[in-house]
Design a protein around this motif. Structure first.
Motif, PDB file in Angstrom:
ATOM      1  N   THR A  88      20.445  78.956   1.548  1.00 32.20           N
ATOM      2  CA  THR A  88      21.424  79.955   1.970  1.00 32.20           C
ATOM      3  C   THR A  88      22.753  79.324   2.368  1.00 32.20           C
ATOM      4  O   THR A  88      23.739  80.031   2.559  1.00 32.20           O
ATOM      5  CB  THR A  88      20.916  80.738   3.201  1.00 32.20           C
ATOM      6  N   LYS A  89      22.780  77.996   2.496  1.00 27.55           N
ATOM      7  CA  LYS A  89      23.934  77.423   3.171  1.00 27.55           C
ATOM      8  C   LYS A  89      25.233  77.537   2.387  1.00 27.55           C
ATOM      9  O   LYS A  89      26.306  77.487   2.979  1.00 27.55           O
ATOM     10  CB  LYS A  89      23.659  75.978   3.599  1.00 27.55           C
ATOM     11  N   HIS A  90      25.124  77.755   1.082  1.00 22.08           N
ATOM     12  CA  HIS A  90      26.353  77.907   0.298  1.00 22.08           C
ATOM     13  C   HIS A  90      26.828  79.355   0.256  1.00 22.08           C
ATOM     14  O   HIS A  90      27.853  79.663  -0.326  1.00 22.08           O
ATOM     15  CB  HIS A  90      26.138  77.376  -1.123  1.00 22.08           C
ATOM     16  N   LYS A  91      26.051  80.237   0.863  1.00 23.21           N
ATOM     17  CA  LYS A  91      26.398  81.666   0.831  1.00 23.21           C
ATOM     18  C   LYS A  91      26.950  82.151   2.163  1.00 23.21           C
ATOM     19  O   LYS A  91      27.207  83.332   2.334  1.00 23.21           O
ATOM     20  CB  LYS A  91      25.133  82.469   0.466  1.00 23.21           C
ATOM     21  N   VAL A  92      27.087  81.242   3.103  1.00 26.40           N
ATOM     22  CA  VAL A  92      27.548  81.678   4.420  1.00 26.40           C
ATOM     23  C   VAL A  92      28.901  81.069   4.773  1.00 26.40           C
ATOM     24  O   VAL A  92      29.285  80.022   4.239  1.00 26.40           O
ATOM     25  CB  VAL A  92      26.540  81.290   5.540  1.00 26.40           C
ATOM     26  N   GLY A  93      29.615  81.751   5.633  1.00 24.69           N
ATOM     27  CA  GLY A  93      30.859  81.226   6.177  1.00 24.69           C
ATOM     28  C   GLY A  93      30.933  81.656   7.635  1.00 24.69           C
ATOM     29  O   GLY A  93      30.496  82.754   7.974  1.00 24.69           O
ATOM     30  N   PHE A  94      31.444  80.799   8.474  1.00 23.00           N
ATOM     31  CA  PHE A  94      31.500  81.125   9.903  1.00 23.00           C
ATOM     32  C   PHE A  94      32.940  81.065  10.400  1.00 23.00           C
ATOM     33  O   PHE A  94      33.679  80.140  10.062  1.00 23.00           O
ATOM     34  CB  PHE A  94      30.629  80.152  10.702  1.00 23.00           C
ATOM     35  N   PHE A  95      33.303  82.044  11.181  1.00 22.33           N
ATOM     36  CA  PHE A  95      34.658  82.112  11.705  1.00 22.33           C
ATOM     37  C   PHE A  95      34.656  82.535  13.159  1.00 22.33           C
ATOM     38  O   PHE A  95      33.859  83.368  13.568  1.00 22.33           O
ATOM     39  CB  PHE A  95      35.497  83.128  10.907  1.00 22.33           C
ATOM     40  N   GLN A  96      35.570  81.963  13.899  1.00 20.98           N
ATOM     41  CA  GLN A  96      35.788  82.439  15.253  1.00 20.98           C
ATOM     42  C   GLN A  96      36.576  83.730  15.166  1.00 20.98           C
ATOM     43  O   GLN A  96      37.517  83.838  14.369  1.00 20.98           O
ATOM     44  CB  GLN A  96      36.557  81.380  16.061  1.00 20.98           C
ATOM     45  N   GLY A  97      36.204  84.717  15.936  1.00 25.13           N
ATOM     46  CA  GLY A  97      36.935  85.981  15.900  1.00 25.13           C
ATOM     47  C   GLY A  97      36.501  86.886  17.028  1.00 25.13           C
ATOM     48  O   GLY A  97      35.483  86.667  17.667  1.00 25.13           O
ATOM     49  N   ASP A  98      37.302  87.921  17.249  1.00 24.60           N
ATOM     50  CA  ASP A  98      37.084  88.873  18.329  1.00 24.60           C
ATOM     51  C   ASP A  98      36.659  90.197  17.700  1.00 24.60           C
ATOM     52  O   ASP A  98      37.429  90.815  16.962  1.00 24.60           O
ATOM     53  CB  ASP A  98      38.389  89.015  19.115  1.00 24.60           C
ATOM     54  N   ALA A  99      35.436  90.623  17.976  1.00 27.38           N
ATOM     55  CA  ALA A  99      34.912  91.846  17.355  1.00 27.38           C
ATOM     56  C   ALA A  99      35.778  93.056  17.692  1.00 27.38           C
ATOM     57  O   ALA A  99      35.808  94.034  16.943  1.00 27.38           O
ATOM     58  CB  ALA A  99      33.473  92.087  17.812  1.00 27.38           C
ATOM     59  N   CYS A 100      36.496  92.996  18.798  1.00 28.97           N
ATOM     60  CA  CYS A 100      37.372  94.112  19.165  1.00 28.97           C
ATOM     61  C   CYS A 100      38.742  93.985  18.518  1.00 28.97           C
ATOM     62  O   CYS A 100      39.605  94.830  18.724  1.00 28.97           O
ATOM     63  CB  CYS A 100      37.542  94.181  20.681  1.00 28.97           C
ATOM     64  N   ASN A 101      38.953  92.945  17.787  1.00 31.06           N
ATOM     65  CA  ASN A 101      40.278  92.727  17.184  1.00 31.06           C
ATOM     66  C   ASN A 101      40.110  91.838  15.953  1.00 31.06           C
ATOM     67  O   ASN A 101      40.631  90.733  15.881  1.00 31.06           O
ATOM     68  CB  ASN A 101      41.200  92.060  18.231  1.00 31.06           C
ATOM     69  N   LEU A 102      39.366  92.373  14.992  1.00 30.49           N
ATOM     70  CA  LEU A 102      39.001  91.570  13.820  1.00 30.49           C
ATOM     71  C   LEU A 102      40.189  91.327  12.901  1.00 30.49           C
ATOM     72  O   LEU A 102      41.049  92.188  12.744  1.00 30.49           O
ATOM     73  CB  LEU A 102      37.892  92.273  13.037  1.00 30.49           C
ATOM     74  N   LYS A 103      40.184  90.183  12.277  1.00 27.79           N
ATOM     75  CA  LYS A 103      41.228  89.873  11.294  1.00 27.79           C
ATOM     76  C   LYS A 103      41.121  90.859  10.125  1.00 27.79           C
ATOM     77  O   LYS A 103      40.021  91.250   9.734  1.00 27.79           O
ATOM     78  CB  LYS A 103      41.037  88.456  10.770  1.00 27.79           C
ATOM     79  N   PRO A 104      42.269  91.249   9.555  1.00 35.22           N
ATOM     80  CA  PRO A 104      42.256  92.250   8.482  1.00 35.22           C
ATOM     81  C   PRO A 104      41.392  91.835   7.285  1.00 35.22           C
ATOM     82  O   PRO A 104      40.787  92.685   6.623  1.00 35.22           O
ATOM     83  CB  PRO A 104      43.726  92.340   8.074  1.00 35.22           C
TER      84      PRO A 104
END
Lengths: 754, 754
Positions: B624-640
Motif C-alpha cells: 500500500t505504501k505507494h498509494k498513500v500520501g500524508f500531509f499536515q493540515g487542519d480539518a477545519c480549514n482544509l487546503k483547496p
C-alpha cells in the motif's frame, strides 16, 4: 397607583377593612357558586360551562377508543383553561413586563406549555419534526430562581401575543391529531410513548398554577378581572385555632408503575414511616392568627428566624406576608386580579421561612415544641382524615378550581376532625424533597426532580384552590425553594425532633461519581465488580493455602475509598474497618451503612448525564452494615488503635501513597502474626501522588530493572512470606458512556511470619 | 612533567623523533613476538603463557561437558586478563584519580565487570542473591559521557583495591561454580539462562578495551610498563596511500538466533544493501598521512569541520590528534603506558570529527568526493577481501591481542588488496548505528544498544589490536559518540552521496508511543485493531448497501494520526491521502511509508519500558505504501486541493476539533456526490479541545437532551443521508503494562446526496 387603595378593592364581606376585630359569630355572606368551570371540547369555539375541570384520567381502566376521547377532553380542557388564564392580563404590555425580576415575563409561559408538548413528543418519537424552530427555541427553557444569573434579557426578542396564539393553535391541532390518530397500545404507562402526551398536559396544569401566582405578583395595573377567574366571596370571622391529638401510626407510600394515574418521577418508589403521636392545628393558620405574629414584631425578631430565613429577611426587608398590604385604613390582601379588604379567616400565604418563624414564636409563647409538620406527618393527617382523591363530584375541599379562583375561609372544608388537610392553600413542611427507594428519572424528563434533590427545596403538600390534575392527588410531591411564594400557607404541629432528612442529592463530582459506580454500579466489558472479586479471591486463597482456619475476627480495608470491599469483607469477618484518606469517599460508605441510598450522576456524553442510585439492600449487603466502621486516616500514619487485625486489604493504594515504603515497612505492626496482608495495585507510579524518589519500584536500580514486585519483596520479606505467585485482577472505571479506564491490578498475599 | 619528553619515551625505531621525513624503503626493525598471551586456567595461580587469548566460543557445536570446560577457560582467560590490565597502573592512587573528567576512575571499572556478572545472573535467575550489596551498588552503573551531569563524586566512597580484588575473587568463585555445576541445557542461545554468563564475559572483553583507552588517557605518572602489555615495536616508513577500485555489489547481514556465537542485540536481524562501485584507500590513514592535514592548518580551518565538529573543536581547542604530542624535538605518540617517538607508519587515532575534517580537506585538495565509508561499504571491503573471523591460529590482522599491545604499521597486514580491513585500529564510518529489521532487545540487557539509537553514535568497524571475543567478529557492531576516542582511526573512500540513515531512535514521547502502539501494535483484551476494524466495516457497509460499485479511486483519512487507517484504506482505494494536524503523528506514517521501521518504547511500570518496532512489511501492508500520501493540515480549514474524494474517513476526530460544526458543514465539498463520509467518535467532548460553545451535542438544548448524534443529523442532513443505524466499535490505548483506555467509538456512514 395604590394611593386610593379601596378603588381597587372589592367588598369581600360586609366588614370594614379597618376593623380587624372580627366577629367570631359572623357567617359566610354573599355566598355564590364559584365562577370557574370547564370549556367545552369544541376546539376553537370555547363556551364556558359549569362542569368541573376534568380530572387526571385513569390510564389503564379504559379501551383505546374511550381513552382517546378522555384524553381529547383532558387536553382541551387544560389547553383552553390555561389560555383563559391570560385573559386576566390587562394589556399586551402585561405579557412583556416581568411580574418579578427573577422570572420571565408571562409571554414566555404563554408559549412555553405548547413548546413543552413538542419537545416531549419529539423525545417520545411520536413526532419527528418541530412545529416552529424559532418559537421552540424561545419557549423551551423556563427560569428557575436558582439560576437567576442565566437570565439575560438581551437574549430574548419575544414574539407577539398574536403569533404565540397562532403557534399554540398549531400545537393544539397537532396534539389533537395525535390523540385521534396516533397508534395507541393500552395501557398508557411510564414506558408508553403516549406518556409524553399526559406529561404535556400535567405540565400545563402545573403552569396553570404557577402562572396564576405570577399574575398575582403582577402590578395591579397589569391585570384585570376575568369572568372565568372570580375569587371566592366567602369570608367571616376567623376561628380560634385548636390542637388536635394524632395517634402514632404508620405511613406507607408505594406508588408503582402499575398505578393507573400519571405521576412525576419523584412519586414512585416505596416509603414507609413510623409516626409518633403528635398534635396538629385543626385549621390552617389564618391571616388573623398570623397577624398576632406580625404585631408581636415577629418580622423584626431575628431569633425566630432560621439563618437562611434571616438572610431572606435582610434581603427583602419584609415586615408582613407578601400579599398583605397595610393601608392607612387597615390591611388589604392581594388576590389574582384585585386587592380586597383582608379576609381574616382565610389562610395566610407565606414562604417556609415566615411559617417557620411563626412556629418558633409560637413555641416561645407557649413553651410547646411547635413546628411545621413533616411530609410523613401530613400523610398521617391525610390517613386519619380518611380523605380520598377528587372524583367526579365537586371536591370536599377548596381544590381543583371546584370552588372558585381564590382561597376560602380556613373553617369551610372539614376533613375528619381537621380542616383543609387538602386544598385551599398548599402547606409547607419541614421536609426537603428526596427520592423514595426505587426512584428513577423518566428518560424524557430527567431534570424534573433531580435538580431539587439538594436539601434546599421543601415539600409543600395538600394543594391549593388551583391545584388540578396530578397536583391534586394524594401521591403528588411538589417542592420549592424555602423563600418561594406559591398559594401556600401552613398548619403547625407539636411534636418531637425530626429525624434527619434522607440524603437526596445526586453526587455530581466526576471522581466521586466514578468511584460510586466503580464500587457499587454496573459491570462493563464483562469485568466483575473489583472489590467483590478481590474479597472472593482472598477467601479462595486462604482456603487453598489452608489458612481458612485462621481467626476471622477483624479485617482492615486500607484505602477503602467508597467502601465496597469493606462491606464485602464483612460477609466473612466479624468486624471490618474501612479507612481512607478522603473523607468524601468515606462519606459514600457511611451513607450506605446508614441504610441510605447513594445517588450519583454519570457523564454520558459532554454534559449529559445518567442518574444512578444504589443501596446496600439492592446489593444484598444489608446484613453487613452493623459489622463495618469507616474512619478517615492516613495509611502512612495510622492511628495506634488500628491494630490487631487478622486480615488487611490495601487495594489500589500503594501507588497513591506519598510514602509507600513507610507504609509497607510498618504494616506488619497492625496485623496479628499469622494474619494475611493482601495488596492489589496496577503499580501506576505518578509523581503527582508519590515523589519519584519514593517509588518502591518501576525503575532501573543500579542499572538493572527493579519492578514494584521486587520492591515489595525487599520491603516486606522481613516480616512476611509471599503466599502464592502474583496474579492480575482487572477493573473498569467508567468515565463516560463510551470511555473507560480498564486496568489490571496485581494481587499479592503476604502472611505475617514475624 | 612533560618537560623532558624523551625520558618517558622508548626508542621504537632507529629514526630520530625529529626526523619526520621517512624513508619509504625502511623495513620493520626490532621485530619481536608480542608479549600478550593467555593465563592458564589454574584459578588463582596465574602463569603467563604464549597461547592466544581464547576466542568467543561456539555455543552450539559442543556437548555439555565440553561446553563447561570451554566456558571455564573463556571466563578465566577474560577475568584474569582484565585484572592484569590494572598492573599498568603505577600506584593505588592511580585507581582513584580520574583519567578524564567525565568518566569514573579506574577503580570503578575494576569492580564493575564483576558486578555486571552478578546483576545479569540474578536477572537470568541463575543465582538468587547478591554477593555484596554495597559493592554491587557502587559498581553497577557506569558513566556514559551523555549523562555527565549525573556524575556526582560526592556519591562515591570507593572501596580499597584490596577489597575490590577480594570481591572479584568471590565473583570468580561463584561464576566458576555455576559453570561447573549449574544445570545446562544445550545449546546456549538467546533464551538460555547461560546466555547471561557469556554476556558477562563478553561485557568484560569490551571493558578490557575501553579500560585500556582510559589507561592510555591517564597521566604518564599514573601508569607503568607491564610485561603483559608491551607495545608493538614495529615501525618504519609510512607507505604512500593509494585508492583501489571496489566493484558494485551486495551486502547481506543476517545474523539470527541460530548463530552459534554470542551476539549483542544490535547484531541480529536482516540487512540487505546494494553498494555502488567506489574507491577506497588501500591503507588506513597513517600518522604520516594525517600530518599533512595538521600542517595544512586543518585544525584551524572551520570549513573542513561539520557543525558538530566545530563545536567539539571550539570546546577542546585541539590542534592535532589527542594521543600526539609536539615537543621541541618533534612529535611523540602516547601509547598505553609510555610515550614514543612518532611511529609515522602507524594508523592515526582520531575521533569521527577529525576523520571527517581530514576527508573534507582531502576532497578540497583533490576535487574527489572523499569521505568516510559507510558501514555497508566496510562490509563490502570485508567481503571482497575474503576475510574470515579469527580462528585458532594467530589472526592475519593486528587484532585479538595476537600481535602485541599497540597498533602496528598500516602496511603490515594485507587482506586481499587492502590492509587492515580488520584490526590495528577501529575505523570510523559515516553510519550512525541503527537496528536491523527484526531487532529486539535482550530482556536482561535492554539498554545495551537502544540508548545509542539516536543518530549521534557512529559505528566503528574492524576492531583494534585489543578487540577480542565478540568485538573481533564480522557481525560486531559498536558505536560511539562522534567526538569520542577509542583506539580508532579511519580509511577514506571516494564515493557518491550517502543514502539517508535509517531512522533508529525509539520514540519515547508518551503520546506518540501510545499512538504507534494503538495503530500498529498489539491487541489487548481481545479488541481488534481499531483502524483495521473501521476499514473492514466500511467495506462491508458499502457492500451491504450495494454501494460497492461506487468508484474507489480516492479516499481521504482526516485526522489520520499515525496513519494506520490510511494504509488500510489503500488496500481498497487507488490513492489515499492521510491528513493530520500533528506533524509528529504524520512523521510516524511517513516513516513507515518509506519502508522504515517505527520504533517506540512503551511504559511498563513507572520508568520501566518495553521496546517495540513495527514495519509495513510485518503488517502485510507493504503493497500500500505507494498509494498513500500524508500531509499536515487542519480539518477545519482544509487546503483547496484536498477534494473530489470517493470516501472520507474521520476517525476519532470531531471531538478533537476546535470547530467541529465548521468541519461538518463543509465536508461535503470534499466528497463526490454519491460518495460516503464515515465518522467514528466516542463523543468525548472536552473544553480543552473544543470550546464548550462549539460542541455539536452532548448537552441540553432548549431544555432537552441533545446528543452528538442529534447534532450530526442537524449539521449533515442538508447534504447527506445516514446509510444505517450508528454502531459502536471499541478501541484500546495502552498506557502502561496494566493500564488502558478502553473506549467505544460510534460509527456512522453518510452518503452525499447533494
Amino acid at each position: 397607583m395604590f394611593s386610593e387603595a379601596c378603588i381597587q378593592k372589592k367588598a369581600i364581606s360586609r366588614q370594614d377593612c379597618a376593623n380587624k376585630e372580627t366577629n367570631q359569630n359572623s357567617t359566610f355572606v354573599n355566598k355564590t357558586e364559584p365562577a370557574i368551570g370547564t370549556f367545552h371540547n369544541d376546539e376553537h369555539n370555547i363556551t364556558k360551562s359549569s362542569a368541573l375541570l376534568s380530572r387526571t384520567p385513569n390510564l389503564r381502566d379504559s379501551d383505546q377508543v374511550t381513552m382517546r376521547r378522555t384524553l381529547r377532553h383532558y387536553f382541551l380542557d387544560t389547553f383552553n383553561t390555561y389560555e383563559s388564564l391570560f385573559d386576566c392580563l390587562a394589556s399586551e404590555n402585561a405579557f412583556y413586563i416581568k411580574p418579578i425580576s427573577l422570572r420571565h415575563p408571562l409571554i414566555f409561559y404563554y408559549g412555553h406549555t405548547a413548546t413543552f408538548f413538542i419537545n416531549k413528543l419529539l423525545l417520545a418519537r411520536l413526532i419527528n419534526e418541530r412545529v416552529d424552530q424559532r418559537m421552540e427555541s424561545i419557549f423551551a427553557v423556563g427560569v428557575d430562581e436558582m439560576s437567576w444569573d442565566d437570565l439575560n434579557e438581551a437574549n430574548y426578542d419575544w414574539p407577539s401575543v398574536h403569533d404565540v396564539k397562532a403557534y399554540r393553535d398549531k400545537v393544539r391541532t397537532l396534539v389533537l391529531d395525535l390523540i385521534d390518530h396516533a397508534p395507541l397500545h393500552m395501557p398508557i404507562d411510564w414506558e408508553n410513548p403516549w406518556w409524553a402526551i399526559i406529561m404535556g398536559i400535567e405540565h400545563e396544569r402545573i403552569h396553570l398554577e404557577t402562572s396564576s401566582v405570577l399574575i398575582r405578583q403582577h402590578d395591579l395595573s397589569m391585570v384585570k378581572s376575568s369572568p372565568n377567574w372570580q375569587p371566592n366571596n366567602y369570608s367571616g370571622v376567623a376561628p380560634e385555632n385548636q390542637l388536635i391529638h394524632v395517634a402514632a401510626g404508620k405511613v406507607r407510600l408505594a406508588k408503582d408503575k402499575t398505578s393507573p394515574f400519571y405521576g412525576w418521577d419523584n412519586e414512585y418508589g416505596v416509603h414507609d414511616a413510623e409516626i409518633t403521636a403528635f398534635e396538629a392545628s385543626k385549621f390552617l393558620v389564618s391571616n388573623q392568627e398570623f397577624l398576632e405574629f406580625v404585631e408581636a414584631k415577629g418580622y423584626q425578631t431575628a431569633e425566630y428566624w432560621t439563618e437562611e430565613g434571616q438572610g431572606w429577611l435582610q434581603f427583602t426587608n419584609a415586615e408582613h406576608p407578601t400579599f398583605w398590604r397595610k393601608a392607612p385604613d387597615g390591611w388589604y390582601l392581594r388576590l389574582m386580579t384585585e386587592e380586597v379588604c383582608m379576609p381574616w379567616d382565610w389562610p395566610v400565604e407565606v414562604n417556609y421561612h415566615e411559617a417557620k418563624a411563626f412556629c418558633n414564636w409560637k413555641k416561645q409563647q407557649t413553651g410547646h415544641a411547635v413546628r411545621l409538620p413533616t411530609e410523613d406527618e401530613w400523610y398521617r393527617l391525610y390517613d386519619i382524615a380518611s380523605i380520598r382523591d377528587v372524583g367526579a363530584a365537586p371536591a370536599q375541599a377548596n381544590i381543583h378550581l371546584d370552588h372558585g379562583a381564590s382561597s376560602c375561609p380556613v373553617n369551610q372544608f372539614a376533613q375528619g376532625e381537621f380542616y383543609d388537610v387538602v386544598g385551599n392553600v398548599w402547606q409547607w413542611t419541614e421536609t426537603p424533597i428526596y427520592p423514595f427507594e426505587g426512584f428513577e428519572v423518566h428518560p424524557i424528563y430527567d431534570d424534573f426532580s433531580t435538580p431539587t434533590f439538594d436539601e434546599r427545596h421543601n415539600l409543600i403538600k395538600g394543594g391549593s384552590w388551583i391545584s388540578t390534575g396530578n397536583e391534586s392527588l394524594h401521591s403528588a410531591r411538589y417542592a420549592f425553594r424555602r423563600h418561594f411564594f406559591q398559594h401556600a400557607g401552613f398548619r403547625y404541629v407539636i411534636s418531637g425532633e425530626i429525624n434527619s432528612v434522607p440524603a437526596s442529592h445526586y453526587e455530581t463530582d466526576k471522581l466521586m461519581s466514578e468511584y460510586a459506580e466503580f464500587h457499587y454500579g454496573d459491570e462493563y466489558f464483562g469485568v466483575p465488580n473489583f472489590s467483590k472479586a478481590l474479597v472472593e479471591l482472598a477467601v479462595a486463597t486462604l482456603t487453598k493455602h489452608q489458612l481458612d482456619g485462621l481467626p476471622k475476627h477483624t479485617a482492615l480495608d486500607l484505602g477503602c475509598a467508597s467502601g465496597r470491599a469493606t462491606f464485602e469483607l464483612a460477609r466473612y469477618f466479624d468486624q471490618v474497618t474501612g479507612v481512607d484518606f478522603s473523607a468524601r469517599f468515606i462519606g459514600q460508605a457511611v451513607q450506605l451503612a446508614k441504610g441510605e441510598t447513594l445517588r450519583y450522576t454519570l457523564i454520558d456524553e459532554g454534559e449529559l448525564v445518567s442518574y444512578k442510585s444504589r443501596s446496600l439492600a439492592g446489593l444484598k449487603l444489608e446484613d453487613t452494615k452493623h459489622k463495618v466502621g469507616f474512619f478517615q486516616g492516613d495509611a502512612c500514619n495510622l492511628k495506634p488503635v488500628l491494630t490487631g487485625y487478622d486480615f488487611i486489604l490495601a487495594a489500589n493504594l500503594i501507588d497513591r501513597l506519598y510514602d509507600p515504603a513507610k507504609f509497607l515497612s510498618s504494616i506488619h505492626e497492625r496485623l496479628n502474626v499469622g494474619g494475611v496482608l493482601m495488596l492489589a495495585s496496577p503499580y501506576t507510579w505518578l509523581s503527582e501522588h508519590t515523589p519519584r524518589k519514593d517509588w518502591i519500584g518501576g525503575f532501573k536500580k543500579d542499572g538493572e530493572t527493579f519492578t514494584t514486585s521486587d520492591g515489595l519483596q525487599a520491603l516486606l520479606s522481613k516480616h512476611f512470606c509471599l503466599i502464592q505467585e502474583p496474579q492480575e485482577i482487572p477493573f473498569v472505571i467508567r468515565e463516560t458512556k463510551r470511555k473507560f479506564q480498564h486496568t489490571l491490578s496485581e494481587v499479592t498475599f503476604w502472611q505475617r511470619t514475624a
